[in-house]
Design a protein around this motif. Structure first.
Motif, PDB file in Angstrom:
ATOM      1  N   VAL A   1      49.726  44.626  27.937  1.00  0.00           N
ATOM      2  CA  VAL A   1      48.425  44.754  28.593  1.00  0.00           C
ATOM      3  C   VAL A   1      47.246  44.582  27.620  1.00  0.00           C
ATOM      4  O   VAL A   1      46.225  43.993  27.976  1.00  0.00           O
ATOM      5  N   LEU A   2      47.350  45.066  26.411  1.00  0.00           N
ATOM      6  CA  LEU A   2      46.231  44.978  25.465  1.00  0.00           C
ATOM      7  C   LEU A   2      46.186  43.651  24.708  1.00  0.00           C
ATOM      8  O   LEU A   2      45.227  43.396  23.987  1.00  0.00           O
ATOM      9  N   ASN A   3      47.185  42.822  24.878  1.00  0.00           N
ATOM     10  CA  ASN A   3      47.208  41.532  24.182  1.00  0.00           C
ATOM     11  C   ASN A   3      46.447  40.446  24.925  1.00  0.00           C
ATOM     12  O   ASN A   3      46.266  39.352  24.401  1.00  0.00           O
ATOM     13  N   LYS A   4      46.005  40.722  26.111  1.00  0.00           N
ATOM     14  CA  LYS A   4      45.264  39.739  26.914  1.00  0.00           C
ATOM     15  C   LYS A   4      43.810  39.676  26.437  1.00  0.00           C
ATOM     16  O   LYS A   4      43.243  40.672  26.003  1.00  0.00           O
ATOM     17  N   PRO A   5      43.196  38.508  26.522  1.00  0.00           N
ATOM     18  CA  PRO A   5      41.804  38.377  26.069  1.00  0.00           C
ATOM     19  C   PRO A   5      40.820  39.175  26.938  1.00  0.00           C
ATOM     20  O   PRO A   5      40.922  39.178  28.149  1.00  0.00           O
ATOM     21  N   ALA A   6      39.902  39.838  26.278  1.00  0.00           N
ATOM     22  CA  ALA A   6      38.863  40.598  26.981  1.00  0.00           C
ATOM     23  C   ALA A   6      37.574  39.796  27.025  1.00  0.00           C
ATOM     24  O   ALA A   6      37.004  39.566  28.089  1.00  0.00           O
ATOM     25  N   ILE A   7      37.122  39.360  25.836  1.00  0.00           N
ATOM     26  CA  ILE A   7      35.896  38.573  25.723  1.00  0.00           C
ATOM     27  C   ILE A   7      36.202  37.432  24.764  1.00  0.00           C
ATOM     28  O   ILE A   7      36.370  37.663  23.559  1.00  0.00           O
ATOM     29  N   GLY A   8      36.307  36.238  25.269  1.00  0.00           N
ATOM     30  CA  GLY A   8      36.641  35.104  24.408  1.00  0.00           C
ATOM     31  C   GLY A   8      38.016  35.306  23.787  1.00  0.00           C
ATOM     32  O   GLY A   8      38.997  35.562  24.476  1.00  0.00           O
ATOM     33  N   SER A   9      38.073  35.224  22.461  1.00  0.00           N
ATOM     34  CA  SER A   9      39.363  35.387  21.779  1.00  0.00           C
ATOM     35  C   SER A   9      39.630  36.839  21.349  1.00  0.00           C
ATOM     36  O   SER A   9      40.634  37.126  20.703  1.00  0.00           O
ATOM     37  N   ILE A  10      38.732  37.754  21.710  1.00  0.00           N
ATOM     38  CA  ILE A  10      38.901  39.173  21.376  1.00  0.00           C
ATOM     39  C   ILE A  10      39.795  39.820  22.428  1.00  0.00           C
ATOM     40  O   ILE A  10      39.476  39.813  23.616  1.00  0.00           O
TER      41      ILE A  10
END
Length: 108
Positions: A51-60
């Protein structure tokens, strides 16, 4: 030990000291549990879930957002404790003045 002095056991049994310890426990215990849960959630989620490996903002990724949130959480909890410690200090001062008024202890 002088007859007129209280020892720590006497002070620890006093009503104000018991009140202080109860207030501190009611504040510190939930804050500590929250801190530990929030802190250990990041390594657990990154180790066992995607779940935390997905992009949030751009490549972050969300992992970086969560890690940054831990800094904010730490600052907030420190600020809360700093404000609450003023109340604890007032009770400590009351305990010291009560002991000094009774003339039972000279060095607290």
């Amino acid at each position: 030990m002088d007859k007129g002095k209280q020892n720590y056991s006497d002070i620890a049994r006093s009503e104000l000291f018991v009140k202080l310890m109860a207030k501190k426990k009611r504040f510190i215990l939930p804050i500590t549990v929250f801190f530990l849960a929030f802190y250990f959630t990041l390594p657990i989620l990154t180790s066992y879930f995607e779940v935390l490996n997905k992009p949030a903002i751009g490549s972050i990724s969300w992992a970086w957002v969560f890690a940054f949130a831990q800094f904010i959480m730490t600052w907030v909890l420190c600020s809360l404790y700093s404000r609450k410690s003023v109340e604890f200090d007032k009770i400590c001062d009351q305990i010291k003045s009560e002991v000094h008024q009774d003339g039972k202890a000279a060095d607290l």
